[in-house]
Scaffold this active site. Structure first.
Site, mmCIF file in Angstrom:
data_model
loop_
_atom_site.group_PDB
_atom_site.id
_atom_site.type_symbol
_atom_site.label_atom_id
_atom_site.label_comp_id
_atom_site.label_asym_id
_atom_site.label_seq_id
_atom_site.Cartn_x
_atom_site.Cartn_y
_atom_site.Cartn_z
ATOM 1 N N PHE A 42 0.816 -1.217 0.000
ATOM 2 C CA PHE A 42 0.000 0.000 0.000
ATOM 3 C C PHE A 42 0.849 1.266 0.000
ATOM 4 O O PHE A 42 0.331 2.342 -0.289
ATOM 5 C CB PHE A 42 -0.867 0.070 1.272
ATOM 6 N N SER A 66 -5.375 1.659 -8.984
ATOM 7 C CA SER A 66 -6.506 2.582 -8.872
ATOM 8 C C SER A 66 -7.283 2.619 -10.175
ATOM 9 O O SER A 66 -6.708 2.452 -11.266
ATOM 10 C CB SER A 66 -5.925 3.962 -8.574
ATOM 11 N N THR A 76 -8.023 5.087 -11.506
ATOM 12 C CA THR A 76 -7.466 6.216 -12.243
ATOM 13 C C THR A 76 -6.682 5.763 -13.479
ATOM 14 O O THR A 76 -6.551 6.522 -14.439
ATOM 15 C CB THR A 76 -6.602 7.088 -11.293
ATOM 16 N N TYR A 81 0.351 11.334 -10.087
ATOM 17 C CA TYR A 81 -0.031 10.230 -9.200
ATOM 18 C C TYR A 81 -0.591 9.067 -10.029
ATOM 19 O O TYR A 81 -0.191 7.918 -9.870
ATOM 20 C CB TYR A 81 -1.071 10.696 -8.166
ATOM 21 N N LYS A 85 0.772 4.900 -10.810
ATOM 22 C CA LYS A 85 0.031 3.628 -10.732
ATOM 23 C C LYS A 85 0.097 2.897 -12.069
ATOM 24 O O LYS A 85 0.328 1.691 -12.132
ATOM 25 C CB LYS A 85 -1.424 3.882 -10.342
ATOM 26 N N ASN A 122 -9.000 16.378 0.195
ATOM 27 C CA ASN A 122 -9.206 16.452 -1.260
ATOM 28 C C ASN A 122 -10.425 15.654 -1.673
ATOM 29 O O ASN A 122 -11.042 15.930 -2.688
ATOM 30 C CB ASN A 122 -8.010 15.820 -1.996
ATOM 31 N N ASN A 123 -10.732 14.622 -0.888
ATOM 32 C CA ASN A 123 -11.757 13.667 -1.309
ATOM 33 C C ASN A 123 -13.114 14.005 -0.701
ATOM 34 O O ASN A 123 -13.210 14.631 0.343
ATOM 35 C CB ASN A 123 -11.337 12.239 -0.942
ATOM 36 N N ARG A 151 -19.383 8.343 -9.050
ATOM 37 C CA ARG A 151 -18.287 7.452 -8.692
ATOM 38 C C ARG A 151 -18.823 6.189 -8.033
ATOM 39 O O ARG A 151 -19.943 6.153 -7.530
ATOM 40 C CB ARG A 151 -17.333 8.125 -7.673
ATOM 41 N N GLY A 163 -9.225 17.924 -14.382
ATOM 42 C CA GLY A 163 -8.793 16.522 -14.353
ATOM 43 C C GLY A 163 -9.906 15.552 -13.979
ATOM 44 O O GLY A 163 -9.758 14.348 -14.147
HETATM 45 P P1 NAD Z 1 -2.606 6.404 3.048
HETATM 46 O O1 NAD Z 1 -1.776 7.607 2.741
HETATM 47 O O2 NAD Z 1 -3.522 6.462 4.199
HETATM 48 O O3 NAD Z 1 -1.636 5.138 3.233
HETATM 49 C C1 NAD Z 1 -0.392 5.027 2.575
HETATM 50 C C2 NAD Z 1 0.645 4.757 3.655
HETATM 51 O O4 NAD Z 1 1.934 4.625 3.037
HETATM 52 C C3 NAD Z 1 0.752 5.914 4.663
HETATM 53 O O5 NAD Z 1 0.580 5.376 5.969
HETATM 54 C C4 NAD Z 1 2.173 6.458 4.466
HETATM 55 O O6 NAD Z 1 2.740 6.890 5.691
HETATM 56 C C5 NAD Z 1 2.889 5.266 3.865
HETATM 57 N N1 NAD Z 1 4.016 5.601 2.984
HETATM 58 C C6 NAD Z 1 4.045 6.495 1.959
HETATM 59 N N2 NAD Z 1 5.267 6.493 1.383
HETATM 60 C C7 NAD Z 1 6.013 5.564 2.041
HETATM 61 C C8 NAD Z 1 7.347 5.102 1.917
HETATM 62 N N3 NAD Z 1 8.189 5.627 1.008
HETATM 63 N N4 NAD Z 1 7.781 4.138 2.761
HETATM 64 C C9 NAD Z 1 6.960 3.628 3.704
HETATM 65 N N5 NAD Z 1 5.698 4.022 3.886
HETATM 66 C C10 NAD Z 1 5.215 4.982 3.049
HETATM 67 O O7 NAD Z 1 -3.382 6.020 1.731
HETATM 68 P P2 NAD Z 1 -4.531 4.938 1.495
HETATM 69 O O8 NAD Z 1 -5.751 5.658 1.116
HETATM 70 O O9 NAD Z 1 -4.552 3.957 2.590
HETATM 71 O O10 NAD Z 1 -3.973 4.256 0.172
HETATM 72 C C11 NAD Z 1 -3.225 3.052 0.186
HETATM 73 C C12 NAD Z 1 -2.800 2.718 -1.228
HETATM 74 O O11 NAD Z 1 -3.961 2.602 -2.042
HETATM 75 C C13 NAD Z 1 -1.942 3.801 -1.882
HETATM 76 O O12 NAD Z 1 -0.956 3.171 -2.681
HETATM 77 C C14 NAD Z 1 -2.935 4.560 -2.730
HETATM 78 O O13 NAD Z 1 -2.301 5.177 -3.820
HETATM 79 C C15 NAD Z 1 -3.862 3.445 -3.172
HETATM 80 N N6 NAD Z 1 -5.208 3.933 -3.560
HETATM 81 C C16 NAD Z 1 -5.925 4.695 -2.682
HETATM 82 C C17 NAD Z 1 -7.179 5.183 -3.070
HETATM 83 C C18 NAD Z 1 -7.985 6.062 -2.145
HETATM 84 O O14 NAD Z 1 -8.917 6.728 -2.629
HETATM 85 N N7 NAD Z 1 -7.713 6.104 -0.841
HETATM 86 C C19 NAD Z 1 -7.709 4.844 -4.327
HETATM 87 C C20 NAD Z 1 -6.960 4.037 -5.171
HETATM 88 C C21 NAD Z 1 -5.705 3.591 -4.771
HETATM 89 N N1 UFG Z 2 -15.955 16.309 -5.146
HETATM 90 C C1 UFG Z 2 -16.638 17.483 -4.866
HETATM 91 N N2 UFG Z 2 -16.186 18.261 -3.842
HETATM 92 C C2 UFG Z 2 -15.110 17.916 -3.070
HETATM 93 C C3 UFG Z 2 -14.418 16.708 -3.362
HETATM 94 C C4 UFG Z 2 -14.874 15.936 -4.418
HETATM 95 O O1 UFG Z 2 -17.606 17.820 -5.537
HETATM 96 O O2 UFG Z 2 -14.731 18.651 -2.165
HETATM 97 C C5 UFG Z 2 -16.462 15.446 -6.236
HETATM 98 C C6 UFG Z 2 -15.465 15.216 -7.351
HETATM 99 O O3 UFG Z 2 -15.574 16.233 -8.324
HETATM 100 C C7 UFG Z 2 -15.880 13.839 -7.861
HETATM 101 C C8 UFG Z 2 -16.381 13.126 -6.614
HETATM 102 O O4 UFG Z 2 -16.704 14.158 -5.680
HETATM 103 O O5 UFG Z 2 -16.971 13.955 -8.757
HETATM 104 C C9 UFG Z 2 -15.350 12.204 -5.970
HETATM 105 O O6 UFG Z 2 -14.144 12.924 -5.778
HETATM 106 P P1 UFG Z 2 -12.955 12.347 -4.876
HETATM 107 O O7 UFG Z 2 -11.885 13.394 -4.841
HETATM 108 O O8 UFG Z 2 -13.471 11.857 -3.584
HETATM 109 O O9 UFG Z 2 -12.484 11.064 -5.684
HETATM 110 P P2 UFG Z 2 -11.937 10.920 -7.182
HETATM 111 O O10 UFG Z 2 -12.861 10.004 -7.897
HETATM 112 O O11 UFG Z 2 -11.645 12.215 -7.794
HETATM 113 O O12 UFG Z 2 -10.529 10.219 -6.936
HETATM 114 C C10 UFG Z 2 -10.359 9.117 -6.031
HETATM 115 C C11 UFG Z 2 -8.936 9.152 -5.459
HETATM 116 C C12 UFG Z 2 -7.947 8.904 -6.555
HETATM 117 C C13 UFG Z 2 -8.286 7.620 -7.242
HETATM 118 C C14 UFG Z 2 -9.706 7.649 -7.755
HETATM 119 C C15 UFG Z 2 -10.088 6.329 -8.355
HETATM 120 O O13 UFG Z 2 -8.673 10.425 -4.884
HETATM 121 O O14 UFG Z 2 -6.673 8.785 -5.980
HETATM 122 O O15 UFG Z 2 -10.591 7.928 -6.686
HETATM 123 O O16 UFG Z 2 -9.868 5.301 -7.466
HETATM 124 F F1 UFG Z 2 -7.441 7.473 -8.278
#
Ligand code: NAD
Ligand code: UFG
Length: 339
Positions: free
Chosen positions: A80, A124, A126, A149, A153, A198-199, A231, A294
């Protein structure tokens, strides 16, 4: 199975540690705590009743990784660890490529040197870019990512694919997550973004708890039923369980497999607001803003392959996702800063 979980103190990693432990797997966590709190570890031991070994280490640090592999001898890695903030990646592309790609290359090298070639990788949705078709199947071609980002991936998927092709001893599972939200039912672990989220869901829960004034809806002129972005939101515990199921694809000779982890259902931003309000009784003020650069209109999974091949499907609906996200946020208004 003994499993090294990189990024195991993070949002998805911590929930996966709980599910792995409850299925009887032995877990070791590695995290550099760049986006996580050490307090997660105490809460994980509360939930699981176990003391889970933790290494504060960086995946780019080969010496540290080598020590951990020699000492712990994991049979598999669930990977992760990585940086994940889309906007930040646009500002800091080098840092994202170096951390995510450089770190994963170091990890893969140390794994093979220590004869561990079983990996589950966090990818992802993405990577599909603006998808050619929805629901998105795994056969849908990868697309053009709109930020560094996303490219990390996409590129890491290619690296894993090429390495597995060159050395069939690798058993590789690539999981493409859709939008994980929610939290563990205990309310003790959950999503803890630094700064302004951001999310969508953490933004909504921070409005609900009074840390933010109102939600900004990014665009209401998309080609979707109500004009706001659609989504596939998935409960983080369901996502975590998908990893436990994916372990069976690490049997010798499994090769490389790719699965979407989503529910197959698309919700708009306003659907989420309404469902959150119904689940919690709290009203979420919002304004309509411009589209976020984006963003795409709609993205949801076909979840059929994971169901057919892994026997996995999401169990929680949007109601539970909202309730559980709120339980976590309301009990921890400032995330892990509380204790
Ligand atoms: P998160 O940031 O909560 O977890 C990632 C963890 O990795 C963190 O605890 C961070 O401290 C650790 N980390 C980062 N760089 C590191 C390094 N160089 N060495 C050791 N540890 C490191 O994020 P998350 O939401 O739990 O996501 C986990 C994985 O899933 C990530 O790879 C993310 O890109 C992927 N992902 C997340 C989402 C989402 O929406 N949350 C969607 C698709 C994919
Ligand atoms: N949105 C808002 N206001 C906000 C935040 C989001 O309207 O403050 C909207 C966005 O425009 C989008 C939806 O809510 O339509 C979801 O947005 P998120 O930022 O929660 O999620 P995304 O789908 O943009 O992206 C997420 C992760 C990415 C990942 C992707 C697919 O942030 O890292 O899902 O897994 F790549």
């Amino acid at each position: 199975m003994k499993i090294l979980v990189t990024g195991g103190a993070g949002f998805i990693g911590s929930h996966t540690v709980v599910e792995l432990t409850s299925e009887g797997h032995e877990v070791v966590i590695l995290d550099n705590l760049s986006n996580a709190s050490r307090k997660v570890l105490k809460r994980l031991s509360e939930i699981t009743g176990k003391q889970i070994p933790f290494y504060e280490a960086d995946i780019r640090d080969r010496a540290a990784l080598t020590d951990i592999f020699r000492k712990e001898r994991p049979e598999a890695v669930i990977h992760f660890a990585g940086l994940k903030a889309v906007g930040e990646s646009v500002r800091l592309p080098w840092e994202y490529y170096e951390n995510n790609i450089g770190g994963t290359l170091a990890l893969l090298d140390v794994m093979r040197s220590n004869d561990c070639r079983n990996i589950i990788f966090s990818s992802s949705a993405t990577v599909y870019g603006d998808p050619a078709e929805i629901p998105i199947t795994e056969a849908c071609p990868k697309g053009t990512c709109t930020n560094p980002y996303g490219w990390t991936k996409s590129m890491l998927e290619q690296i894993l694919t090429d390495m597995q092709k060159a050395d069939p001893a690798w058993n590789t599972v690539i999981l493409r997550y859709f939008n994980p939200i929610g939290a563990h039912k205990s309310g003790r672990i959950g999503e803890n973004p630094g700064g302004i989220p951001n999310n969508l869901m953490p933004y909504i829960t921070q409005v609900a708890v009074g840390r933010l004034e109102k939600l900004h809806v990014f665009g209401d002129d998309y080609d979707t039923p109500d004009g706001t972005g659609v989504r596939d939101y998935i409960h983080v515990v369901d996502l975590a369980k998908g990893h436990v199921k994916a372990l069976k694809k690490l049997a010798p000779g499994s090769g490389l497999s790719i699965y979407n982890l989503g529910t197959g259902i698309g919700y708009s931003v306003l659907d989420i607001v309404r469902n959150f309000e119904e689940a919690t009784g709290i009203s979420i003020p919002y304004v309509i803003d411009a589209r976020r650069p984006g963003d795409i209109a709609a993205c949801y999974a076909s979840a059929k392959k994971a169901k057919d091949e892994l026997g996995w499907e999401a169990e929680n609906g949007i109601r539970e996702m909202c309730e559980d996200a709120w339980r976590w946020q309301s009990a921890n208004p400032n995330g892990y800063e509380e204790d």
